[in-house]
Write an enzyme that holds these catalytic residues in place. Structure first.
Site, mmCIF file in Angstrom:
data_model
loop_
_atom_site.group_PDB
_atom_site.id
_atom_site.type_symbol
_atom_site.label_atom_id
_atom_site.label_comp_id
_atom_site.label_asym_id
_atom_site.label_seq_id
_atom_site.Cartn_x
_atom_site.Cartn_y
_atom_site.Cartn_z
ATOM 1 N N TYR A 157 0.817 -1.214 0.000
ATOM 2 C CA TYR A 157 0.000 0.000 0.000
ATOM 3 C C TYR A 157 0.852 1.266 0.000
ATOM 4 O O TYR A 157 0.619 2.159 -0.831
ATOM 5 C CB TYR A 157 -0.973 0.000 1.176
ATOM 6 C CG TYR A 157 -1.949 1.145 1.129
ATOM 7 C CD1 TYR A 157 -3.064 1.101 0.286
ATOM 8 C CD2 TYR A 157 -1.756 2.287 1.901
ATOM 9 C CE1 TYR A 157 -3.951 2.161 0.223
ATOM 10 C CE2 TYR A 157 -2.645 3.347 1.842
ATOM 11 C CZ TYR A 157 -3.739 3.278 1.008
ATOM 12 O OH TYR A 157 -4.612 4.332 0.941
ATOM 13 N N GLU A 164 1.483 6.599 -6.862
ATOM 14 C CA GLU A 164 0.342 7.342 -7.399
ATOM 15 C C GLU A 164 0.525 8.844 -7.180
ATOM 16 O O GLU A 164 0.329 9.656 -8.106
ATOM 17 C CB GLU A 164 -0.952 6.879 -6.722
ATOM 18 C CG GLU A 164 -1.361 5.454 -7.058
ATOM 19 C CD GLU A 164 -2.567 5.013 -6.242
ATOM 20 O OE1 GLU A 164 -3.393 5.883 -5.876
ATOM 21 O OE2 GLU A 164 -2.698 3.814 -5.956
#
Length: 221
Positions: A157, A164
């Site tokens: 994650y 991102e």
């Protein structure tokens, strides 16, 4: 009158059945294969050609594989699965932003190893998740795969979310050429990443703790 379901063993909880079960197995199996292909292609292109070629080689596959996941919002909203609509929307929307709102209009931002680290994080996570669902829907409870499902996010994650955010940041300058207000929108998105990431990360931690506790209790019986 007491609710006997509270004392029923966890194995007695009813899952989906009939056409719903068949549909979910097929959906999760297709998704497993799609993400496995994406993972294999990402590794292959990085090894043979380099990270700067990843988008040109598999960008379309990434975009449509992730687009398929939009069905999960409908699954949650219609009660096909017992998932939170809010967290599902947040997870899917952030991916849609990257594939359709950032990388698709500004492919130059994908000319970086960061695009590959994002794909590694996404694809490994999704292969584990979808394959886990395929097996559990079929009545199998794989303890090792369950451990991977609820523990690998600790590493994957942060890798995915930081990749991102970096790609969104890199899109600010090319976005400025399209409209002077677009960079402000991207800065706002980056600001939302902080609380949004915290909400999703803590949500996954709560899920992980609940599942791991249940697994320990089951082994102790």
């Amino acid at each position: 009158m007491a609710d006997s379901s509270k004392n029923a063993p966890k194995e007695a909880k009813k899952g989906p059945s009939g056409l719903k079960l068949v549909y979910l197995i097929i959906y999760n199996l297709i998704s497993t294969v799609a993400w496995l292909v994406l993972l294999a292609c990402t590794v292959s292109v990085n090894g043979m050609e380099g990270p700067s070629f990843v988008y040109s080689e598999i960008g379309d596959w990434v975009r449509w594989t992730q687009t398929l996941a939009g069905l999960e919002i409908l699954h949650a909203a219609l009660g096909v699965v017992r998932s939170s609509v809010l967290t599902t929307v947040m997870q899917v929307a952030s991916r849609y932003l990257l594939v359709w709102g950032i990388v698709y209009p500004f492919p130059e931002v994908a000319d970086s190893p960061v695009y590959s680290t994002m794909l590694f994080a996404w694809s490994i996570t999704e292969v584990i998740r979808y394959f886990y669902f395929v097996l559990t829907l079929d009545g199998y409870q794989p303890d090792r795969l369950r451990w991977l499902r609820y523990n690998t996010f600790y590493v994957l994650y942060p890798m995915g979310i930081s990749s991102e955010a970096w790609l969104v940041y890199k899109a600010i300058e090319p976005a400025r050429a399209l409209h002077p207000l677009l960079p402000l929108a991207l800065y706002a998105i980056l600001a939302i990443y902080v609380p949004g990431s915290y909400i999703l990360y803590t949500h996954m931690m709560k899920q992980r703790n609940k599942v791991m506790k249940s697994l320990k209790e089951t082994k102790a019986e």
